[in-house]
Write an enzyme that holds these catalytic residues in place. Sequence first.
Site, short mmCIF file in Angstrom:
data_model
loop_
_atom_site.label_atom_id
_atom_site.label_comp_id
_atom_site.label_asym_id
_atom_site.label_seq_id
_atom_site.Cartn_x
_atom_site.Cartn_y
_atom_site.Cartn_z
N TYR A 53 0.94 -1.12 0.03
CA TYR A 53 -0.04 0.03 0.13
C TYR A 53 0.82 1.22 0.04
O TYR A 53 1.69 1.24 0.86
CB TYR A 53 -0.85 0.12 1.04
CG TYR A 53 -1.88 -1.05 1.06
CD1 TYR A 53 -3.29 -0.56 0.52
CD2 TYR A 53 -1.82 -2.31 1.61
CE1 TYR A 53 -4.13 -1.52 0.52
CE2 TYR A 53 -2.88 -3.34 1.39
CZ TYR A 53 -4.27 -2.71 0.86
OH TYR A 53 -4.98 -4.00 0.74
N GLU A 54 0.40 2.29 -0.98
CA GLU A 54 1.44 3.25 -0.95
C GLU A 54 1.50 4.19 0.40
O GLU A 54 2.32 4.86 0.53
CB GLU A 54 1.07 4.40 -2.29
CG GLU A 54 -0.36 5.09 -1.61
CD GLU A 54 -0.76 6.16 -2.93
OE1 GLU A 54 -0.25 6.13 -3.87
OE2 GLU A 54 -1.77 6.68 -2.74
N ALA A 55 0.55 4.07 1.31
CA ALA A 55 0.76 4.50 2.54
C ALA A 55 1.81 4.16 3.38
O ALA A 55 2.24 4.69 4.39
CB ALA A 55 -0.48 4.36 3.33
#
Lengths: 260, 260, 310, 310
Positions: A53-55
């Site tokens: 996840y880009e988070a």
Amino acid sequence: MSAQRPASKSELMVVASAHALTGKRVCFVGVGLPNIAVNLAKRTVAPEMELVYEAGVFGANPARLPLSIGDPTIVTGSTATVSMHDLFGLYLQGGRIDVGFLGGAQIDRFGNLNTTVIGDYAAPKTRLPGSGGACEIAINAKEILVIMRQSTRSFVKELDFRTSPGNLGGAVAAAKTRAAQGWGGSGPSGVITDLGVYGFDDDGEMALRSLHPGATLDQVRASIGWEIRIPQSFPATPTPTDEELRLIREELDPTGAYVS
Amino acid sequence: MSAQRPASKSELMVVASAHALTGKRVCFVGVGLPNIAVNLAKRTVAPEMELVYEAGVFGANPARLPLSIGDPTIVTGSTATVSMHDLFGLYLQGGRIDVGFLGGAQIDRFGNLNTTVIGDYAAPKTRLPGSGGACEIAINAKEILVIMRQSTRSFVKELDFRTSPGNLGGAVAAAKTRAAQGWGGSGPSGVITDLGVYGFDDDGEMALRSLHPGATLDQVRASIGWEIRIPQSFPATPTPTDEELRLIREELDPTGAYVS
Amino acid sequence: MSTSKLVDMRTAIAAHVHDGDTVAIEGFTHCISFAAGHEIIRQRRRNLTLARMTPDLVYDQMVAAGCAKKLIFSWLGNPGVGSLHAIRRRTEPAALAPGESLLEIEEYSHHGMVGRYVAGAHRLPFYPLRSYSESDLPKVNPLIRTVQSPFGGEEVYAVPPLNPDVTIIHAQRADAEGNVQMWGLLGCQKEAAFAAKHVIAVVEEIVPTSVIRADPNRTIAPGLIVSAVVCEPFGAHPSYVQGSYDRDNAFYREWDTISRDAAATEAWLQEWVYGVKDRAAYVAKFGGDYFKGLTPTSAPSGSVDYGDYR
Amino acid sequence: MSTSKLVDMRTAIAAHVHDGDTVAIEGFTHCISFAAGHEIIRQRRRNLTLARMTPDLVYDQMVAAGCAKKLIFSWLGNPGVGSLHAIRRRTEPAALAPGESLLEIEEYSHHGMVGRYVAGAHRLPFYPLRSYSESDLPKVNPLIRTVQSPFGGEEVYAVPPLNPDVTIIHAQRADAEGNVQMWGLLGCQKEAAFAAKHVIAVVEEIVPTSVIRADPNRTIAPGLIVSAVVCEPFGAHPSYVQGSYDRDNAFYREWDTISRDAAATEAWLQEWVYGVKDRAAYVAKFGGDYFKGLTPTSAPSGSVDYGDYR
């Protein structure tokens, strides 16, 4: 499970997207349909797939369906939780991501995407979210899958703004630019819509690969703003299995928030 | 404590170095004498000082005297333990370090330092350790204190190699370069030797500031390879107090490994 | 060792956020200091340049309240829900209210925003990255430029440093000196904090320095760079704090409805921001059970051993 | 999820370290894989380019054993003690033994070496930094160059990426898939690992994946980038592992004496490297009480809560 109600258009998109992930190893996950598709793939055709996840999460193992890309459930139980600097620098730009999912308000025949504005940039008709990580995912993930519903508003002849490059003006230009500019990836490999699955041909242009059960070529043509390439013969997209539908309806999106 | 044996030359260096840290806030610590000086300062003239070790530790609180810059005792109980990338990028280059300590095999009249080679670089007479962090400490710490024993071999007219820049060819050149090249600091502010304490005058050249108890001007001149600037009048370096000597001998270096 | 930097939010904002400042409230979905945003609204700060990777609801509310003249960002949405409608009303000419002007917009990608903070924090004149190639973004943002590698001459893109006047971060815990520790999504809090002239650290809990020093690898910002520490339980609501409370997804969805209407937005601000004097009052207004419903069960990290070396 | 990458050190070195490779054994004073270095010596690898910020005793021993043709480094010493005498014998012409040639030398500062790994790990053509200005280092290393900022034209220095064929890191723990966790001094292990084509992770302890997943912020390298995992208790001796054992300062001092003499160095290698078949034999040769003397008392980090979100 039997006597399932037939698959909805969203479910067809999700299942076709999951199939496109068969055997993939590392996938950059977006929210919404891509998230469900990836989680479905992990339970079926790509059990070894690592979700990124880009988070800032690698190897996520979400206990519930995350509403947003930064949901705490993607952190707990993950393999690695890292800064955005590490995620975008070491994982994405560093060349560790096999597949990135993208969508957008507009796509053109070469798979270029707009998520920035409809209308003029300085005085937009609709202000969209912008790039987020899309621009660099498009450039640095080894391959890109696009999930979008078809309409002449979204499948357009000319983008209002090119946020994320696809095959640029065609395969030759794209290959040249990728080499010269050191892109990490080779761009879009598939587009999954509510009507069918598309690939990119030797010219780098979108072409129908399979038609979803229930969809027609007329519908396909009527919802694309250019003359879409359709090969002489093409298969039907496989109908979702009962088990796939069960996973979506009971485990992945029990409230039908995304896939309805 | 009374009837202490008089301060040794090393002890004079350590105590004079500690005094130079009066009121300082963030100090980049080297091993050996600087380490003892900084720990002495923290117990006396600079209780609020934060110790930064280039190994990646901020706010160290070592329970014993660390032999090396990477001793585990500097980690346990520290405020922050970080990667080298963060230490050199965020803390040092980012401009968060008030004082850096340096030493070297050679120093010239402008405080430029050599820690790389004696002789020719490609075929050295003596291969020294090299820069380590010295080159960037010299450029980016707000001020530099040098600790070195005096000898004509080390206080030289011309360096064999300039590892870490000081005042270059003089104050004017140095100020110009610092501004043009975006240095974070203003270079050397003092040199503490076994014979005295030196500052840098308006020309950027080293000049005697105080003479240690027991040292003579003849000794000073005989151990410096250029005609050292000596002002008309100068004070004696304050004699270490009993408490300072006690701290060094009983707490900081009980085996006399460094200060003997 | 140092004196305490512990103050209340009103004092911290009054001291460190001024009209015209560039302000970064960071936290990627996680640990967004809504408490600070609301206090900035209450103190009626004006002409702020608001920097944030994802403006989220907090900047939608601050824009609605008239605090901002400019946004610097990389993704402008209500994550998982849709648009930020108050900001859209200030960015789409057709939606603009009479007398209002368009917000200034300076826009990057995520990696570009991270790079701006990194360059700011590392005191570099630029940060290089492999992004923007064949995107239209460099055409509309003159601060996205190319730089030539001195090794082989290859061109990559570069962004300039961003040094906010003040960065506001939220985290699980700090000591009174401002040594901040955080776990879960780290976003770009560390880089945004080191890039700033001043840092306000807002935390769920103040702990003794000994707790910080027991696990120094968890520190994301040392007290050295922190100007003020504010203890504000539930200060990140409706965003979340890993291990403390969940994201209030219902409110994120509700905001979509509220914010579509300018009057409803103003009424919400009146009730939930101007109408409460501080975050404690905001929390009390929800009622204690509300937050109980957002509290996760425990998932302990386990303890590791640093060893006592004497 | 994945299959196990757990192998013994002999297998890991045989598979991933080849004559002529660029090898980085990283770890800043902390967690230096002497076990890997000794196995490379035993397998008589030749013509290696050895990269490491601080070559330390491990490269002094590998150079003495004839493994290296080149060193890439930033600080060449026995930390806290003095010189690396075996390396000096290969870098000072007057000390060179008949038939021996000088080692190739490529030298940076600490920040420069870090920058090389960062550029390698981030797939950047260069890494900019504010160092080297007015130093003689760029004169003797043509790979330290200047780059012009596209914002204002300021010149800073730059170093090129370093991508080792194999990076070897030591850490406290990993699972069998190669997810590595570490605390204490982090050095540049993460960057050196991500920059490498292959990573060998050597750890004190193999733990279940659940231990890793209970504290995901401690992971410095995911299994994704790790080719082999080796469990080698005391594998970092005479360097140390935070919380597990202390640095063997007595040996660092002793090496100063041994290494001053080429014959004594060779005798030491015969006894302690060639003369033992693996690290377990090396540890046994010291006797169990020896390592007990290096074991610190406990200093627990304490546990934090990630929250179980369902």
